[in-house]
Design a protein around this motif. Structure first.
Motif, PDB file in Angstrom:
ATOM      1  N   TRP A  11       0.838  -1.214   0.000  1.00 13.19           N
ATOM      2  CA  TRP A  11       0.000   0.000   0.000  1.00 13.19           C
ATOM      3  C   TRP A  11       0.865   1.253   0.000  1.00 13.19           C
ATOM      4  O   TRP A  11       0.577   2.238  -0.658  1.00 13.19           O
ATOM      5  CB  TRP A  11      -0.909  -0.033   1.213  1.00 13.19           C
ATOM      6  CG  TRP A  11      -1.794   1.176   1.325  1.00 13.19           C
ATOM      7  CD1 TRP A  11      -2.830   1.531   0.525  1.00 13.19           C
ATOM      8  CD2 TRP A  11      -1.705   2.196   2.326  1.00 13.19           C
ATOM      9  NE1 TRP A  11      -3.403   2.696   0.960  1.00 13.19           N
ATOM     10  CE2 TRP A  11      -2.735   3.121   2.063  1.00 13.19           C
ATOM     11  CE3 TRP A  11      -0.872   2.408   3.435  1.00 13.19           C
ATOM     12  CZ2 TRP A  11      -2.933   4.244   2.848  1.00 13.19           C
ATOM     13  CZ3 TRP A  11      -1.082   3.521   4.223  1.00 13.19           C
ATOM     14  CH2 TRP A  11      -2.095   4.430   3.916  1.00 13.19           C
ATOM     15  N   TYR A  21      -4.089  -0.773  -3.085  1.00 14.23           N
ATOM     16  CA  TYR A  21      -4.825  -1.087  -1.867  1.00 14.23           C
ATOM     17  C   TYR A  21      -5.259   0.206  -1.198  1.00 14.23           C
ATOM     18  O   TYR A  21      -4.457   1.128  -1.012  1.00 14.23           O
ATOM     19  CB  TYR A  21      -3.960  -1.903  -0.899  1.00 14.23           C
ATOM     20  CG  TYR A  21      -3.665  -3.305  -1.390  1.00 14.23           C
ATOM     21  CD1 TYR A  21      -4.580  -4.333  -1.205  1.00 14.23           C
ATOM     22  CD2 TYR A  21      -2.475  -3.586  -2.060  1.00 14.23           C
ATOM     23  CE1 TYR A  21      -4.309  -5.616  -1.667  1.00 14.23           C
ATOM     24  CE2 TYR A  21      -2.206  -4.859  -2.526  1.00 14.23           C
ATOM     25  CZ  TYR A  21      -3.123  -5.870  -2.312  1.00 14.23           C
ATOM     26  OH  TYR A  21      -2.861  -7.125  -2.774  1.00 14.23           O
ATOM     27  N   GLN A  25      -9.198  -0.984   2.977  1.00 18.14           N
ATOM     28  CA  GLN A  25      -8.806  -2.390   2.952  1.00 18.14           C
ATOM     29  C   GLN A  25      -7.831  -2.708   4.082  1.00 18.14           C
ATOM     30  O   GLN A  25      -7.942  -3.745   4.738  1.00 18.14           O
ATOM     31  CB  GLN A  25      -8.177  -2.732   1.595  1.00 18.14           C
ATOM     32  CG  GLN A  25      -9.177  -2.823   0.457  1.00 18.14           C
ATOM     33  CD  GLN A  25      -8.486  -3.059  -0.877  1.00 18.14           C
ATOM     34  OE1 GLN A  25      -7.642  -2.281  -1.296  1.00 18.14           O
ATOM     35  NE2 GLN A  25      -8.858  -4.140  -1.534  1.00 18.14           N
TER      36      GLN A  25
END
Length: 213
Positions: A11, A21, A25
């Motif tokens: 991420w 991402y 999430q």
């Protein structure tokens, strides 16, 4: 490196090699991990309650049970057990509610709040047990001294009567130190069992806090 670390690294990098991402999430994954940790705290609390019950049942079957009731006094003996059971059941209920309150679809700030609440509940539970052992242990030791028939000859001796105050001061000091050491060992056990879980919760909280900045 666990699943959360991998997902977080992806991420943060947001390279084309990886799918994108979102913060939601990551929050959901942290919520799932936190829920699993709180569930383990709940299970351990249940196990501790069952163990306490088994120990009490075994003590009731022993020959010394009636003697201890007579020495400590029926009201104190029963009252102390009732208090311990009520408080432990209360904390088990709180652990369960903490587990139910953590969900993957809740906002990050709410999740952070619930994580802090769980850690605070756990600390209260540990401190209650330590204070309970310290207070009732010391009180029981003093009652044993005065109510145990085997202590009567010593209490009625001339030497005890002449040094009653100093003897009592030394006896209480020794008992306080004994239970202080015992509570220190008990705290070490709690730190080993619950400390790992609490540190994981703290880590999850810090990860959420970073994402909120």
């Amino acid at each position: 490196m666990d699943q959360l670390d991998i997902l977080k690294a992806k991420w943060q990098s947001q390279k084309s090699d990886f799918p994108q991402y979102s913060k939601d999430q990551l929050t959901g994954l942290i919520a799932k991990k936190s829920s699993s940790i709180v569930k383990w705290i709940f299970y351990i609390g249940i196990a501790e309650f069952v163990l306490l019950t088994l120990v009490n049942i075994l003590m009731m079957d022993s020959d010394q049970h009636d003697k201890y009731i007579q020495i400590l006094g029926g009201n104190l003996y029963i009252g102390s057990y009732l208090l311990s059971y009520v408080v432990i059941l209360f904390f088990i209920y709180k652990f369960w509610m903490n587990y139910k309150n953590i969900s993957a679809d809740q906002p990050a700030r709410m999740l952070m709040k619930n994580i802090l609440k769980t850690r605070r509940t756990m600390r209260y539970y540990i401190w209650f047990n330590l204070i309970y052992v310290m207070v009732f242990g010391t009180l029981a030791a003093i009652l044993v001294l005065f109510n145990d028939p085997s202590m009567t000859p010593m209490l009625e001796s001339v030497e005890f009567q002449e040094h009653k105050v100093s003897f009592m001061a030394k006896y209480i000091t020794i008992m306080v130190l004994f239970f202080a050491v015992f509570c220190g060992l008990l705290y070490g056990v709690y730190s080993l069992i619950y400390g790992i879980l609490l540190r994981k919760l703290k880590r999850n909280y810090q990860e959420l806090k970073k994402m909120e900045v």
